[in-house]
Design a protein around this motif. Structure first.
Motif, PDB file in Angstrom:
ATOM      1  N   LEU A  55       0.836  -1.183   0.000  1.00 62.43           N
ATOM      2  CA  LEU A  55       0.000   0.000   0.000  1.00 62.43           C
ATOM      3  C   LEU A  55       0.876   1.239   0.000  1.00 62.43           C
ATOM      4  O   LEU A  55       1.913   1.267   0.666  1.00 62.43           O
ATOM      5  N   ASP A  56       0.473   2.253  -0.749  1.00 60.62           N
ATOM      6  CA  ASP A  56       1.159   3.540  -0.717  1.00 60.62           C
ATOM      7  C   ASP A  56       0.471   4.398   0.342  1.00 60.62           C
ATOM      8  O   ASP A  56      -0.697   4.767   0.188  1.00 60.62           O
ATOM      9  N   LEU A  57       1.178   4.691   1.424  1.00 59.72           N
ATOM     10  CA  LEU A  57       0.604   5.444   2.538  1.00 59.72           C
ATOM     11  C   LEU A  57       0.363   6.913   2.198  1.00 59.72           C
ATOM     12  O   LEU A  57      -0.352   7.601   2.920  1.00 59.72           O
ATOM     13  N   ASN A  58       0.936   7.411   1.115  1.00 59.88           N
ATOM     14  CA  ASN A  58       0.663   8.788   0.679  1.00 59.88           C
ATOM     15  C   ASN A  58      -0.681   8.882  -0.038  1.00 59.88           C
ATOM     16  O   ASN A  58      -1.451   9.807   0.205  1.00 59.88           O
ATOM     17  N   SER A  59      -0.966   7.934  -0.907  1.00 58.13           N
ATOM     18  CA  SER A  59      -2.147   8.030  -1.765  1.00 58.13           C
ATOM     19  C   SER A  59      -3.274   7.065  -1.405  1.00 58.13           C
ATOM     20  O   SER A  59      -4.405   7.258  -1.838  1.00 58.13           O
ATOM     21  N   GLY A  60      -2.974   6.002  -0.649  1.00 60.59           N
ATOM     22  CA  GLY A  60      -3.971   4.976  -0.370  1.00 60.59           C
ATOM     23  C   GLY A  60      -4.090   3.957  -1.487  1.00 60.59           C
ATOM     24  O   GLY A  60      -4.953   3.085  -1.458  1.00 60.59           O
ATOM     25  N   GLU A  61      -3.213   4.050  -2.501  1.00 64.36           N
ATOM     26  CA  GLU A  61      -3.279   3.128  -3.630  1.00 64.36           C
ATOM     27  C   GLU A  61      -2.774   1.742  -3.240  1.00 64.36           C
ATOM     28  O   GLU A  61      -1.718   1.594  -2.622  1.00 64.36           O
ATOM     29  N   LEU A  62      -3.551   0.716  -3.612  1.00 65.86           N
ATOM     30  CA  LEU A  62      -3.112  -0.664  -3.443  1.00 65.86           C
ATOM     31  C   LEU A  62      -2.116  -0.974  -4.546  1.00 65.86           C
ATOM     32  O   LEU A  62      -2.434  -0.871  -5.733  1.00 65.86           O
TER      33      LEU A  62
END
Length: 153
Positions: free
Chosen positions: A44-51
């Motif tokens: 998960l990208d903690l900046n964008s919420g992208e899986l």
């Protein structure tokens, strides 16, 4: 793009693409008495919420009934935090000691509320969306380069 809503804003000078690993008690899910567990994970990208990627257990929906896990791990490039209940071991490796406790508290305070809500959101997303194309192949090597990091399973 496959995104989830995060319960906080990531404002730290640490890599934001991380691996989340947790424990699913298969016996409890299947109403059985035998002791079997799986350790699904996702990136998960903690900046964008992208899986960025999900393990097969999540992509196939096996882990979508998640509520909480006594064993948990978050691993970013050159840092990790987590807890292994069976070994009563806390995992905490962040080079910036000034933010180490703050990062750990971000995920471990209030009964791991933030950790649990993120994992539940990913599992809920997997229940409603097809994530078979969101593979984890090569993601660890691309985003995380740690020596001696812990693993739950």
């Amino acid at each position: 793009m496959k995104k989830i809503e995060l319960p906080f804003k990531w404002n730290y000078d640490l890599s934001s693409i991380v691996l989340f690993q947790f424990q699913i008690d298969l016996a409890q899910l299947n109403d059985e008495s035998n002791d079997m567990s799986e350790f699904p994970y996702f990136f998960l990208d903690l900046n964008s919420g992208e899986l960025v990627g999900v393990s097969d257990e999540i992509a196939t929906g096996d882990a979508y009934q998640y509520s909480a896990s006594a064993n948990w791990l978050i691993e970013g490039n050159n840092w990790w935090i987590g807890y292994n209940e069976s070994e009563d071991e806390t995992y905490l490796q962040i080079s910036d000691l000034g933010i180490q406790d703050e990062i750990f508290s971000l995920f471990d305070s209030n009964g791991r509320e933030n950790f649990n809500s993120i994992v539940a959101a990913v599992c809920d997303f997997a229940r409603n969306e097809d994530l078979h194309d969101c593979k984890v192949d090569g993601k660890y090597q691309k985003h995380i380069h740690n020596d001696g990091s812990p693993s739950l399973g």
